[in-house]
Structures are given as structure tokens and as C-alpha cells.
Design an enzyme around this catalytic site. Sequence first.
Site, PDB file in Angstrom:
ATOM      1  N   ASP A  41       0.678  -1.209   0.110  1.00 40.96           N
ATOM      2  CA  ASP A  41      -0.392   0.118  -0.532  1.00 40.96           C
ATOM      3  C   ASP A  41       0.925   1.481   0.180  1.00 40.96           C
ATOM      4  N   LYS A  42       0.424   1.739  -0.541  1.00 43.16           N
ATOM      5  CA  LYS A  42       1.245   3.478  -0.968  1.00 43.16           C
ATOM      6  C   LYS A  42       1.069   4.146   0.639  1.00 43.16           C
ATOM      7  N   ILE A  81       2.012   1.460  -6.698  1.00 45.73           N
ATOM      8  CA  ILE A  81       1.958   0.361  -8.791  1.00 45.73           C
ATOM      9  C   ILE A  81       2.080   0.684  -9.437  1.00 45.73           C
ATOM     10  N   ALA A 140      -6.176  -2.017  -4.418  1.00 47.83           N
ATOM     11  CA  ALA A 140      -5.049  -0.581  -4.505  1.00 47.83           C
ATOM     12  C   ALA A 140      -5.873   0.192  -5.535  1.00 47.83           C
ATOM     13  N   ALA A 141      -6.782   1.239  -5.256  1.00 53.10           N
ATOM     14  CA  ALA A 141      -7.214   2.268  -5.980  1.00 53.10           C
ATOM     15  C   ALA A 141      -7.309   4.076  -5.367  1.00 53.10           C
ATOM     16  N   THR A 181      -3.387   5.689 -10.968  1.00 51.22           N
ATOM     17  CA  THR A 181      -3.395   4.059  -9.822  1.00 51.22           C
ATOM     18  C   THR A 181      -4.358   3.083 -10.755  1.00 51.22           C
ATOM     19  N   THR A 201     -15.572  -2.653  -9.275  1.00 54.54           N
ATOM     20  CA  THR A 201     -16.857  -2.122  -9.383  1.00 54.54           C
ATOM     21  C   THR A 201     -18.226  -2.045 -10.108  1.00 54.54           C
ATOM     22  N   ASP A 202     -19.539  -1.409  -9.234  1.00 53.26           N
ATOM     23  CA  ASP A 202     -20.687  -1.544  -9.841  1.00 53.26           C
ATOM     24  C   ASP A 202     -20.787  -0.540 -11.130  1.00 53.26           C
ATOM     25  N   GLU A 203     -19.886   0.192 -10.606  1.00 45.64           N
ATOM     26  CA  GLU A 203     -20.131   2.130 -11.352  1.00 45.64           C
ATOM     27  C   GLU A 203     -20.372   1.983 -13.410  1.00 45.64           C
ATOM     28  N   TYR A 225     -13.466   8.365 -12.239  1.00 40.96           N
ATOM     29  CA  TYR A 225     -13.506   6.921 -11.215  1.00 40.96           C
ATOM     30  C   TYR A 225     -13.997   6.129 -12.021  1.00 40.96           C
ATOM     31  N   LYS A 245     -11.464   2.628 -14.175  1.00 47.95           N
ATOM     32  CA  LYS A 245     -12.101   1.042 -13.366  1.00 47.95           C
ATOM     33  C   LYS A 245     -12.269  -0.099 -14.593  1.00 47.95           C
TER      34      LYS A 245
HETATM   35  P1  NAD Z   1     -10.383   3.402  -0.248  1.00 50.07           P
HETATM   36  O1  NAD Z   1      -9.706   4.585  -1.126  1.00 50.07           O
HETATM   37  O2  NAD Z   1     -10.470   3.591   1.100  1.00 50.07           O
HETATM   38  O3  NAD Z   1      -8.813   2.240  -0.514  1.00 50.07           O
HETATM   39  C1  NAD Z   1      -7.461   1.843  -1.473  1.00 50.07           C
HETATM   40  C2  NAD Z   1      -6.353   1.834  -0.624  1.00 50.07           C
HETATM   41  O4  NAD Z   1      -5.362   1.959  -1.874  1.00 50.07           O
HETATM   42  C3  NAD Z   1      -5.652   2.988   0.099  1.00 50.07           C
HETATM   43  O5  NAD Z   1      -5.104   2.114   1.237  1.00 50.07           O
HETATM   44  C4  NAD Z   1      -4.821   3.382  -0.322  1.00 50.07           C
HETATM   45  O6  NAD Z   1      -3.575   3.897   0.504  1.00 50.07           O
HETATM   46  C5  NAD Z   1      -4.056   2.476  -1.643  1.00 50.07           C
HETATM   47  N1  NAD Z   1      -4.104   2.820  -2.671  1.00 50.07           N
HETATM   48  C6  NAD Z   1      -4.196   4.129  -3.479  1.00 50.07           C
HETATM   49  N2  NAD Z   1      -3.452   4.594  -4.781  1.00 50.07           N
HETATM   50  C7  NAD Z   1      -2.015   3.528  -4.294  1.00 50.07           C
HETATM   51  C8  NAD Z   1      -0.987   3.201  -4.948  1.00 50.07           C
HETATM   52  N3  NAD Z   1      -0.867   4.138  -6.437  1.00 50.07           N
HETATM   53  N4  NAD Z   1      -0.859   2.161  -4.916  1.00 50.07           N
HETATM   54  C9  NAD Z   1      -0.331   1.539  -4.192  1.00 50.07           C
HETATM   55  N5  NAD Z   1      -1.323   1.480  -2.953  1.00 50.07           N
HETATM   56  C10 NAD Z   1      -2.109   2.785  -3.110  1.00 50.07           C
HETATM   57  O7  NAD Z   1     -11.126   2.353  -1.571  1.00 50.07           O
HETATM   58  P2  NAD Z   1     -12.004   0.690  -0.734  1.00 50.07           P
HETATM   59  O8  NAD Z   1     -12.872   2.205  -1.532  1.00 50.07           O
HETATM   60  O9  NAD Z   1     -11.162   0.042  -0.121  1.00 50.07           O
HETATM   61  O10 NAD Z   1     -12.047   0.269  -2.697  1.00 50.07           O
HETATM   62  C11 NAD Z   1     -11.052  -1.156  -2.582  1.00 50.07           C
HETATM   63  C12 NAD Z   1     -11.419  -1.055  -4.115  1.00 50.07           C
HETATM   64  O11 NAD Z   1     -12.949  -1.811  -3.586  1.00 50.07           O
HETATM   65  C13 NAD Z   1     -10.997  -0.282  -4.632  1.00 50.07           C
HETATM   66  O12 NAD Z   1     -10.408  -0.946  -6.708  1.00 50.07           O
HETATM   67  C14 NAD Z   1     -12.512  -0.311  -5.547  1.00 50.07           C
HETATM   68  O13 NAD Z   1     -12.199   0.857  -6.467  1.00 50.07           O
HETATM   69  C15 NAD Z   1     -13.337  -1.302  -5.390  1.00 50.07           C
HETATM   70  N6  NAD Z   1     -14.477  -0.885  -4.776  1.00 50.07           N
HETATM   71  C16 NAD Z   1     -15.045  -0.446  -3.810  1.00 50.07           C
HETATM   72  C17 NAD Z   1     -16.041  -0.180  -3.028  1.00 50.07           C
HETATM   73  C18 NAD Z   1     -16.826   0.788  -2.304  1.00 50.07           C
HETATM   74  O14 NAD Z   1     -17.800   0.973  -1.737  1.00 50.07           O
HETATM   75  N7  NAD Z   1     -15.951   1.120  -1.660  1.00 50.07           N
HETATM   76  C19 NAD Z   1     -17.375  -0.711  -3.769  1.00 50.07           C
HETATM   77  C20 NAD Z   1     -16.915  -1.530  -4.956  1.00 50.07           C
HETATM   78  C21 NAD Z   1     -15.324  -1.977  -5.836  1.00 50.07           C
HETATM   79  O1  DAU Z   2     -21.048   1.941  -6.289  1.00 55.16           O
HETATM   80  C1  DAU Z   2     -19.532   0.940  -6.027  1.00 55.16           C
HETATM   81  C2  DAU Z   2     -18.836   2.701  -5.451  1.00 55.16           C
HETATM   82  O2  DAU Z   2     -19.365   3.219  -4.152  1.00 55.16           O
HETATM   83  C3  DAU Z   2     -17.527   2.226  -5.194  1.00 55.16           C
HETATM   84  O3  DAU Z   2     -17.283   1.496  -6.202  1.00 55.16           O
HETATM   85  C4  DAU Z   2     -16.670   3.899  -4.565  1.00 55.16           C
HETATM   86  O4  DAU Z   2     -15.505   3.451  -4.520  1.00 55.16           O
HETATM   87  C5  DAU Z   2     -17.749   4.402  -3.788  1.00 55.16           C
HETATM   88  O5  DAU Z   2     -16.754   5.866  -3.368  1.00 55.16           O
HETATM   89  C6  DAU Z   2     -19.057   4.345  -4.163  1.00 55.16           C
HETATM   90  O6  DAU Z   2     -19.647   5.238  -4.733  1.00 55.16           O
HETATM   91  P1  DAU Z   2     -20.627   6.674  -4.503  1.00 55.16           P
HETATM   92  O7  DAU Z   2     -19.341   7.516  -5.187  1.00 55.16           O
HETATM   93  O8  DAU Z   2     -21.651   5.498  -4.799  1.00 55.16           O
HETATM   94  O9  DAU Z   2     -20.298   6.587  -3.490  1.00 55.16           O
HETATM   95  P2  DAU Z   2     -20.497   8.162  -2.358  1.00 55.16           P
HETATM   96  O10 DAU Z   2     -20.004   7.447  -0.541  1.00 55.16           O
HETATM   97  O11 DAU Z   2     -19.465   9.244  -2.691  1.00 55.16           O
HETATM   98  O12 DAU Z   2     -21.539   8.351  -2.400  1.00 55.16           O
HETATM   99  C7  DAU Z   2     -23.131   7.721  -2.277  1.00 55.16           C
HETATM  100  C8  DAU Z   2     -23.835   9.017  -2.697  1.00 55.16           C
HETATM  101  O13 DAU Z   2     -24.061  10.118  -1.761  1.00 55.16           O
HETATM  102  C9  DAU Z   2     -24.352   8.851  -4.334  1.00 55.16           C
HETATM  103  O14 DAU Z   2     -25.348   9.333  -4.228  1.00 55.16           O
HETATM  104  C10 DAU Z   2     -23.635  10.391  -3.793  1.00 55.16           C
HETATM  105  C11 DAU Z   2     -24.299  11.014  -2.632  1.00 55.16           C
HETATM  106  N1  DAU Z   2     -23.718  11.896  -1.509  1.00 55.16           N
HETATM  107  C12 DAU Z   2     -22.197  11.350  -1.563  1.00 55.16           C
HETATM  108  C13 DAU Z   2     -21.079  12.078  -0.290  1.00 55.16           C
HETATM  109  C14 DAU Z   2     -19.739  12.463  -0.599  1.00 55.16           C
HETATM  110  C15 DAU Z   2     -24.056  12.651  -1.109  1.00 55.16           C
HETATM  111  O15 DAU Z   2     -25.503  12.952  -1.343  1.00 55.16           O
HETATM  112  N2  DAU Z   2     -23.453  13.701  -0.336  1.00 55.16           N
HETATM  113  C16 DAU Z   2     -22.345  14.082   0.030  1.00 55.16           C
HETATM  114  O16 DAU Z   2     -21.287  14.535   0.694  1.00 55.16           O
END
Ligand code: NAD
Ligand code: DAU
Length: 362
Positions: free
Chosen positions: A41-42, A68, A90-91, A108, A143-145, A168, A172
Amino acid sequence: MEPINTEMKKILITGGAGFIGSHVVRLFVNKYPECEIYNFDKLTYAGNLENLKDVESKPNYHFIKGDIVDADFVLALFKEHQFEAVIHLAAESHVDRSISHPLEFVMTNVIGTVNLLNAARAIWNCSKDRPVPTGKRFYHVSTDEVYGSLGADGIFTEQTSYDPHSPYSASKAASDHFVRAYHDTYNLPCVISNCSNNYGPNHFPEKLIPLCIYNIKNRKPLPIYGKGENVRDWLYVEDHARAIDIIFHKAANGSTYNVGGHNEWTNIEVIRLLCRIMDRKLGRLEGENEKLITFVKDRAGHDLRYAIDSTKLQQDLGWKPSLQFEEGLEKTVDWYLANEEWLHHVTSGQYQQYYTNQYVNR
Ligand code: NAD
Ligand code: DAU
């Protein structure tokens, strides 16, 4: 169903200090003591080694700080450790940051992923002229996005065409395409999963749910984009980690699995529920927290609705979510209220000292 692949003992997990990655690292370190788990991890703003305090001294856990995007470093690391498997999380993960800084997401999420694919291909000696190597796996967590945005009806299946809208999700989607291309072109043993929105402990408080938990606690405004009508399909993070474990061990090479909880909520419904839970837990009057809700300018290109069909994962590999959203949200609030120090370290920036104190000076 395929037999469980137990040959992979040296596993690299990228992004293991982040939200989902830390839950995956914990699960693997505890469940597979015979495996060596390397967390690479970075430590960007989103990486927090305090997430892993409880496993950091386990003999099968190792931390490597690195980027990475640095191809030479990545290749040297793979040559030194001869990893048998990679779980790539990592992302750059926050959509709003991708709107203000798209290039970081390309670096990244796209270049970083390709660097990992190249290193795995090199040490596993993959090519179309050779059979797919056994006992090796490159698991890309996505991700589903990537599927874009739904209207009122419909659901994302593994066959849905990619249609990303934010920098984003575009980054992905590109990384997913590279993973499939390396499988098809070089016989790299790859698997991909596409998951819906996660929530739970250790979620960085820039994302909707942890941000609003923090703001409610501190009686700050709760910023809801647009009218709060956008729909997300929420999954408790430990259920996602369990799905990753199952897919990692059981999925066929080249396969894709959707992961999601069938838990669709509009943003305003989520925040109203959160306000009610926190009225009760903080001993406030019913309706007090809802007064903090503030509608703000909408996110550019804001996807209206996500909904994931995870039937394939449930039927092929026997996974199903363990928690309904109401229950999971209660657990999440309890965790944040019981872990004030974690939240304080994150919001004050102190968490970024943890690496220096625990690792460099050791
Ligand atoms: P996060 O942002 O919490 O964590 C990302 C991690 O990656 C951090 O620890 C960061 O330091 C590390 N990182 C970032 N850039 C890097 C680099 N260049 N080299 C090495 N490490 C690096 O993310 P998360 O929410 O835990 O998501 C993890 C993965 O799952 C991502 O690939 C994301 O796209 C995917 N994902 C997230 C969600 C969600 O709801 N959070 C849903 C579906 C998929
Ligand atoms: O669907 C999976 C994705 O879910 C992951 O791939 C992403 O890494 C993760 O960040 C998440 O993306 P979203 O954009 O859906 O999550 P976020 O929590 O940023 O926002 C959730 C919803 O809430 C979205 O419709 C935007 C809205 N929102 C978000 C923030 C931060 C607000 O209304 N106010 C806010 O301040």
C-alpha cells in the site's frame, strides 16, 4: 462447483490499508495462518494502518509501503517474493476526487493495474503458447459503477455493457478491460468481481455514510447532493470480504462475478434512517438530527441508480449477504461511536503518523 484452490500460499493484497482492503487482509491473515499475506500500500490519504492494529503482529502478516504506479518497484517486488496470487484492491476510490483530479485516477487505477499485470505475467511466465499456469491467480476487485447508471427499472448482470460516466468509473472500466485482455492475450489466470456500495467500520469519512455519522455526532450539516433521490445498493463490508475470499478460492479463471446485497435505498432514505438511529443512540430528541439535512449542488454526471444482480455468485459459489441494511447500519454506527479515537485520528490527520511510529522506527 470448482474445488477450492488451496495451492496459493504467498498472497499479495494491494490497497490493504484502505477500507475494504483492511477487512480482506484481516480475514485472510486470521483464516489462513498457513498463508503469507503481503499488504502492499502507498498509504495515500485513504490508507490507514490503524485499521490493521489487531493483526499487525501476526507472523503471517507483512506490510510493504510502495506505489503500484512505480513499474520497476513492482517488478522487483514480484521477483523478490515470487507471489503466487494477487488480490488487487489499491485504487483511488472517491468519485468526487476523480472529478477534480482525473489524472491521479488514470495513474493508479489504470497504469498501476497494468504494472501489476505485467509483473505477474513476467514471474508466472504467462503466454498464449503455454497452458494457463496452475496454482496462480490475479484477482481484480472492481465496482458496479463500470456499468453506468440505471433508470427506475433494471439491474446490472455480468452481461451488462460497460458505460462509465465519471473519471473514477472510466478508470476502473479501463482496468477491467486490461485484466480481461491479459487473460485472453497472455493466458494470465485472472478473475474480476464488480461490487456495489460498501459500508461499515473503517470507512473513510469523505464517503456519504461515515461523513454523515461524523457530522451528526458533531451537529454539522449533512450535505445531500441534488434532491437525494439517487439510489445505491448497499453491502456490509465484511460480506464483501467474504465474497472476495470465496471468489478468490473457487472461481474459474477468466470469470466475472457481481457482488451486491439487494439493498437499494435512495440517499435521503439512508440519511433519514441514520438520523433516527443516531437520535436514539446519542439520546437526542426524535427528529433532532434530521434538521441537519442540507440539500446542496448535485455531483456532476451523478449516476441515478445502481442495482446489482448477484445471482451467479449465490448460485455458483454459494455466497449470500449476511446482513440487511438496517442491521448493518446499526452495527456501523455502534462501531463509530465505540471507536472515537480512530475517527479523531483520521479527521485530525494523526493516522498518517502511525506508519512512521510503528514501522520505520521498529
Ligand atoms: P480506499 O480508498 O478506502 O482504499 C484504497 C487503498 O489503496 C488505500 O489504502 C490507499 O493507500 C491505496 N492506494 C491508493 N493508491 C495507491 C497506489 N498508487 N499504490 C499503492 N496503494 C495505493 O478504497 P476502498 O473503498 O477500500 O476500495 C477498494 C477497492 O474496491 C477499489 O479498487 C475500489 O474501486 C473497489 N470498490 C470499492 C467499493 C466501495 O464501496 N468502497 C465498492 C466496489 C468496489
Ligand atoms: O458503487 C460502488 C462505489 O461506491 C465504489 O466503486 C466507490 O469507490 C465508492 O466510493 C462508492 O461510490 P459512490 O459515489 O456511490 O459513494 P459516495 O459515498 O461518494 O456517495 C454515495 C451517494 O451519496 C452518491 O449518490 C453521492 C451521494 N453523496 C455523497 C457524498 C459524499 C451525497 O449526497 N453527499 C455527499 O456528501
